[in-house]
Design an enzyme around this catalytic site. Sequence first.
Site, PDB file in Angstrom:
ATOM      1  N   GLY A 234       0.824  -1.203   0.000  1.00  0.00           N
ATOM      2  CA  GLY A 234       0.000   0.000   0.000  1.00  0.00           C
ATOM      3  C   GLY A 234       0.854   1.247   0.000  1.00  0.00           C
ATOM      4  O   GLY A 234       1.936   1.288  -0.585  1.00  0.00           O
ATOM      5  N   SER A 235       0.387   2.268   0.699  1.00  0.00           N
ATOM      6  CA  SER A 235       1.008   3.587   0.644  1.00  0.00           C
ATOM      7  C   SER A 235       2.093   3.752   1.701  1.00  0.00           C
ATOM      8  O   SER A 235       2.106   3.068   2.735  1.00  0.00           O
ATOM      9  CB  SER A 235      -0.052   4.673   0.842  1.00  0.00           C
ATOM     10  OG  SER A 235      -0.509   4.664   2.187  1.00  0.00           O
ATOM     11  N   GLU A 256       5.536  -3.505   0.642  1.00  0.00           N
ATOM     12  CA  GLU A 256       5.713  -3.212  -0.790  1.00  0.00           C
ATOM     13  C   GLU A 256       4.912  -1.947  -1.056  1.00  0.00           C
ATOM     14  O   GLU A 256       3.691  -1.944  -0.956  1.00  0.00           O
ATOM     15  CB  GLU A 256       5.226  -4.396  -1.635  1.00  0.00           C
ATOM     16  CG  GLU A 256       5.689  -4.322  -3.085  1.00  0.00           C
ATOM     17  CD  GLU A 256       4.642  -3.707  -3.990  1.00  0.00           C
ATOM     18  OE1 GLU A 256       4.788  -2.504  -4.320  1.00  0.00           O
ATOM     19  OE2 GLU A 256       3.696  -4.407  -4.364  1.00  0.00           O
ATOM     20  N   CYS A 289       1.605  -0.487  -9.511  1.00  0.00           N
ATOM     21  CA  CYS A 289       2.735   0.055  -8.751  1.00  0.00           C
ATOM     22  C   CYS A 289       4.024   0.067  -9.562  1.00  0.00           C
ATOM     23  O   CYS A 289       4.879   0.940  -9.366  1.00  0.00           O
ATOM     24  CB  CYS A 289       2.928  -0.741  -7.462  1.00  0.00           C
ATOM     25  SG  CYS A 289       3.235  -2.510  -7.697  1.00  0.00           S
TER      26      CYS A 289
END
Length: 486
Positions: A234-235, A256, A289
């Site tokens: 995620g962020s 990640e 991503c």
Amino acid sequence: MTDRLMIEGVAVSPHHYIGGKRVSSPTTFETRSPMNWDNLLGNIARGDGQTADLAVTAATEAFPAWAALTSKERAAYMHRLADLIEENKEKIAIAECMDMAMLQESLELRLVPRGALNFRNYADLAVEHEERVWDSKGTHNRVIRMPAGPAVIITPWNAPFMLSTWKVAPALAAGNTVILKPAEWSPLSASLLADMVDQAGFPPGVFNVVQGMGYEVGNALVNDPRVKRISFTGSVPTARIIGKAAAENVVPFTAELGGKSCLLVFEDADIDAAAKKAAGQYDDSGQVCMCGSRIIVQESIAEEFEKKFHEYTDKHIMGDSKNGDTTMSAMIHPTHVERVMGFIERARENGDEIVRGGKKYKEDGLWVEPTLIKPKNNDSEVVQSEIFGPVLTFQTFKTEEEGVALANSTVFGLSGIVYTGSRDRAERVGRAVRGGTVWVNTFLVRDLTAPFGGIGLSGLGREGGHYALEFHSDLKTLQILEDSTS
């Protein structure tokens, strides 16, 4: 309680899956289809601290028996689950397409089958594992991988089924039990995975799904001291919060995170292939991503490259993700659309050149036109920040050194793409570009045994192959004095 939602003919439970049973919550949250935001798909059980406690308790109680099984015994469950995923790939693809708008054809042909492959791959790797054995200083030594305990897995809203299986599979194969918390913007396919786990006969509590908001149920999960591993995609801001919780309980944590990957094109490259791949970065509306969102082209070929790039970009079709002709899906959520449009508007104000796109495709929809921006300089926000939408930047360079410097000029380092016709340059630049994965003259070719993860703000730790199995294990060195036993 409502037992099932009907999503284009696919029955999906809106409830948590805890201890082998469906569990409701007193409150719910909505999930809507990005292809038609007026289409309410259903109300989903919204977990809280009590829900998290129930799930961690179930995983903790199930852990000893699951950990005691051999890798071969656990693999049998995982292969049955993989079979069920393959048998139900169309249903999974339909539900996920409606829930987060990824192209249904892509889901059915690539991403859902990859989910089955994830379980098969990790099951087999665990079975094939050989302990390191050696003699030293009069002792016989072995390194043993021990299951760690309950693992919390938090997944993002993009490609949720594939990414959930990518994280769940090594945890289960290593002998851990799992609590999966899917993103609230795309929770449906995780619920279908729970159905298939149940059908495959996994013992109750080995796999659990808890739905809800990250700041509520997610926060409770990562702060529970009974949790022994945390894996997050995620962020960066959310990773910092989770990392603090993991540090407090001294729990290993992988993250990640975002990317701002380069697509670096040299004058000796196949320009047509590179331009086509660059235009392909608009697939899934840039909500990937690893997207090569920074196009960096050698000055001598920039004009020819850009012409071909626009020709390929013109072929994109925005529309219904169930339609096989569509190449650009709707974006996940109105909030995310406004975030992406904010980047574009600030780029205009900054004096960056909007070469193409820059507008919503439909004011009443969640599509944004494929957008290309030539930044005023390398410090522009659109160059340095992850946008996670159909927005690419275009820069040029003269020398190899300048190109590599531009490629490495952000705080991210998830991946990179390089196009060159020189074997020597492929090796040299491939090593020089900072990223967890660098592709040369290709993109998104994955060997599941290879490490995957990021550098800098793109992440912490590695997934893939034995790297993931080792993360989900506690390593023990067993030393026995030679000739001391009979």
